[in-house]
Design a protein around this motif. Structure first.
Motif, PDB file in Angstrom:
ATOM      1  N   PRO A   6       5.462 -11.088   9.814  1.00  0.00           N
ATOM      2  CA  PRO A   6       6.177 -12.310  10.212  1.00  0.00           C
ATOM      3  C   PRO A   6       6.587 -12.304  11.675  1.00  0.00           C
ATOM      4  N   ALA A   7       7.069 -11.164  12.163  1.00  0.00           N
ATOM      5  CA  ALA A   7       7.492 -11.088  13.560  1.00  0.00           C
ATOM      6  C   ALA A   7       6.312 -11.321  14.503  1.00  0.00           C
ATOM      7  N   ALA A   8       5.149 -10.754  14.162  1.00  0.00           N
ATOM      8  CA  ALA A   8       3.974 -10.920  15.018  1.00  0.00           C
ATOM      9  C   ALA A   8       3.514 -12.367  15.024  1.00  0.00           C
ATOM     10  N   ARG A   9       3.580 -13.034  13.876  1.00  0.00           N
ATOM     11  CA  ARG A   9       3.180 -14.437  13.830  1.00  0.00           C
ATOM     12  C   ARG A   9       4.101 -15.296  14.695  1.00  0.00           C
ATOM     13  N   GLN A  94      22.358   1.014   3.933  1.00  0.00           N
ATOM     14  CA  GLN A  94      20.942   1.083   3.594  1.00  0.00           C
ATOM     15  C   GLN A  94      20.169  -0.057   4.240  1.00  0.00           C
ATOM     16  N   GLN A  95      20.772  -1.220   4.274  1.00  0.00           N
ATOM     17  CA  GLN A  95      20.112  -2.361   4.892  1.00  0.00           C
ATOM     18  C   GLN A  95      19.847  -2.100   6.368  1.00  0.00           C
ATOM     19  N   ALA A  96      20.813  -1.439   7.021  1.00  0.00           N
ATOM     20  CA  ALA A  96      20.629  -1.118   8.440  1.00  0.00           C
ATOM     21  C   ALA A  96      19.457  -0.160   8.630  1.00  0.00           C
ATOM     22  N   VAL A  97      19.352   0.818   7.730  1.00  0.00           N
ATOM     23  CA  VAL A  97      18.249   1.781   7.809  1.00  0.00           C
ATOM     24  C   VAL A  97      16.914   1.079   7.556  1.00  0.00           C
ATOM     25  N   HIS A  98      16.876   0.225   6.544  1.00  0.00           N
ATOM     26  CA  HIS A  98      15.634  -0.482   6.230  1.00  0.00           C
ATOM     27  C   HIS A  98      15.230  -1.426   7.365  1.00  0.00           C
ATOM     28  N   ALA A  99      16.216  -1.994   8.031  1.00  0.00           N
ATOM     29  CA  ALA A  99      15.908  -2.854   9.172  1.00  0.00           C
ATOM     30  C   ALA A  99      15.264  -2.041  10.295  1.00  0.00           C
ATOM     31  N   GLU A 100      15.748  -0.816  10.503  1.00  0.00           N
ATOM     32  CA  GLU A 100      15.148   0.032  11.531  1.00  0.00           C
ATOM     33  C   GLU A 100      13.743   0.452  11.136  1.00  0.00           C
ATOM     34  N   ILE A 101      13.548   0.710   9.852  1.00  0.00           N
ATOM     35  CA  ILE A 101      12.202   1.042   9.377  1.00  0.00           C
ATOM     36  C   ILE A 101      11.243  -0.115   9.658  1.00  0.00           C
ATOM     37  N   GLU A 102      11.731  -1.335   9.445  1.00  0.00           N
ATOM     38  CA  GLU A 102      10.903  -2.514   9.731  1.00  0.00           C
ATOM     39  C   GLU A 102      10.611  -2.613  11.222  1.00  0.00           C
ATOM     40  N   ASN A 103      11.590  -2.285  12.067  1.00  0.00           N
ATOM     41  CA  ASN A 103      11.357  -2.279  13.512  1.00  0.00           C
ATOM     42  C   ASN A 103      10.275  -1.268  13.885  1.00  0.00           C
ATOM     43  N   LEU A 104      10.331  -0.088  13.258  1.00  0.00           N
ATOM     44  CA  LEU A 104       9.334   0.940  13.538  1.00  0.00           C
ATOM     45  C   LEU A 104       7.962   0.521  13.021  1.00  0.00           C
ATOM     46  N   ARG A 105       7.949  -0.157  11.878  1.00  0.00           N
ATOM     47  CA  ARG A 105       6.670  -0.639  11.343  1.00  0.00           C
ATOM     48  C   ARG A 105       6.038  -1.661  12.291  1.00  0.00           C
ATOM     49  N   HIS A 106       6.876  -2.535  12.824  1.00  0.00           N
ATOM     50  CA  HIS A 106       6.352  -3.519  13.766  1.00  0.00           C
ATOM     51  C   HIS A 106       5.862  -2.845  15.035  1.00  0.00           C
ATOM     52  N   LEU A 107       6.555  -1.811  15.492  1.00  0.00           N
ATOM     53  CA  LEU A 107       6.118  -1.070  16.670  1.00  0.00           C
ATOM     54  C   LEU A 107       4.764  -0.412  16.399  1.00  0.00           C
ATOM     55  N   ALA A 108       4.601   0.144  15.192  1.00  0.00           N
ATOM     56  CA  ALA A 108       3.325   0.761  14.844  1.00  0.00           C
ATOM     57  C   ALA A 108       2.190  -0.258  14.896  1.00  0.00           C
ATOM     58  N   GLU A 109       2.467  -1.469  14.432  1.00  0.00           N
ATOM     59  CA  GLU A 109       1.450  -2.525  14.477  1.00  0.00           C
ATOM     60  C   GLU A 109       1.122  -2.895  15.923  1.00  0.00           C
ATOM     61  N   LEU A 110       2.152  -2.931  16.764  1.00  0.00           N
ATOM     62  CA  LEU A 110       1.950  -3.247  18.175  1.00  0.00           C
ATOM     63  C   LEU A 110       1.085  -2.195  18.852  1.00  0.00           C
ATOM     64  N   LEU A 111       1.287  -0.926  18.479  1.00  0.00           N
ATOM     65  CA  LEU A 111       0.577   0.177  19.111  1.00  0.00           C
ATOM     66  C   LEU A 111      -0.852   0.321  18.604  1.00  0.00           C
TER      67      LEU A 111
END
Length: 279
Positions: A6-9, A94-111
């Motif tokens: 969603p963020a990439a779109r 937990q929500q804060a941790v999952h949000a960071e995981i999502e940030n890292l996932r998006h970074l992985a997609e960017l890379l």
């Protein structure tokens, strides 16, 4: 790169549009809340972004839609809702941790496209000296990067204090031969950082920036900007993705520093001789 998050779109939707600072703020908020945006009213989005409701409407029109409802319909079509059944409830932490995981996932997609990082690394590795700028919230990112970069780069100069001396230190680095400057820029963005980047470019330096968003205020003064989102679920932002991106840049820099491995081995030998570490 085939990025369907969603963020990439949303990033793709905003590309090619000249946005005002207020509109960039809305865009940044939408990227951070990409999964929720298709279901937010214009009033709710305005509150999240800290802008007025009419600003949200003007933003939608600037993107080519008749108004915010049309923009929201478009987002619902390209990002259909996932079924809510079976979703686990998480605590605030937990929500804060999952949000960071999502940030890292998006970074992985960017890379998945290594081009921007490799280009940035070449610019930074070639700069002698290499000034690294980070003020306030970003100072720890700049300091951490500088600590490790100094092990493989012959001359790293940390710029983590503002004031009237900042321009002097940029000038000194340029006179000493610097060709590029690395900046870590995180919210809230100090005006002094924006001004420092404008000054650095005016002095002839190529600016590479790690920022929380492609719509950050520093974007206009960056030659290469690589975004890495921060977490906003706690009282103070968390910056796991920007820190990891800094280490990725270092890794890529090592490929452009032919003596990097020799420097690391020399450090290890001296550290052992000094008994520097307990383990």
């Amino acid at each position: 790169m085939n990025d369907t998050s969603p963020a990439a779109r949303l990033q793709q939707l905003f590309e090619g549009h000249r946005l005002t600072p207020t509109q960039r703020r809305i865009a940044h908020c939408m990227v951070r809340r990409a999964a929720d945006v298709p279901f937010l009213s214009s009033v709710e989005l305005a509150e999240l972004a800290g802008v007025s409701q009419p600003s949200v409407t003007r933003f939608a029109v600037a993107l080519g839609f008749d108004g915010y409802p049309a923009l929201r319909r478009h987002l619902r079509e390209v990002a259909p809702a996932e079924p809510a059944e079976g979703k686990q409830e998480f605590t605030e932490y937990q929500q804060a941790v999952h949000a960071e995981i999502e940030n890292l996932r998006h970074l992985a997609e960017l890379l998945a496209d290594p081009g921007p990082v490799e280009r940035a690394a070449r610019l930074l590795a070639a700069s002698r000296p290499l000034p690294v700028l980070g003020l306030r919230a970003a100072s720890s990112q700049a300091r951490g990067f500088s600590y490790f970069a100094a092990k493989v780069h012959p001359d790293v100069r940390l710029l983590d204090e503002g004031g009237s001396m900042l321009a002097d230190r940029i000038d000194a680095a340029r006179r000493a031969g610097a060709t590029a400057l690395l900046c870590f820029a995180l919210p809230r963005h100090p005006r002094e950082v924006v001004e420092a980047l404008a000054y650095a470019r005016g002095a002839g330096l190529t600016v590479v920036t790690v920022a929380d968003s492609a719509f950050a205020p520093v974007a206009a003064h960056s030659d290469v900007l690589i975004p890495a989102a921060v977490g906003t679920g706690l009282a103070f932002d968390t910056a796991c993705a920007p820190m990891l991106l800094g280490r990725v840049l270092l890794e890529a820099m090592c490929d452009d520093l032919p003596d990097a491995q020799a420097r690391l081995e020399e450090f290890d030998v001296r550290a052992a001789e000094r008994g520097l570490f307990a383990d």
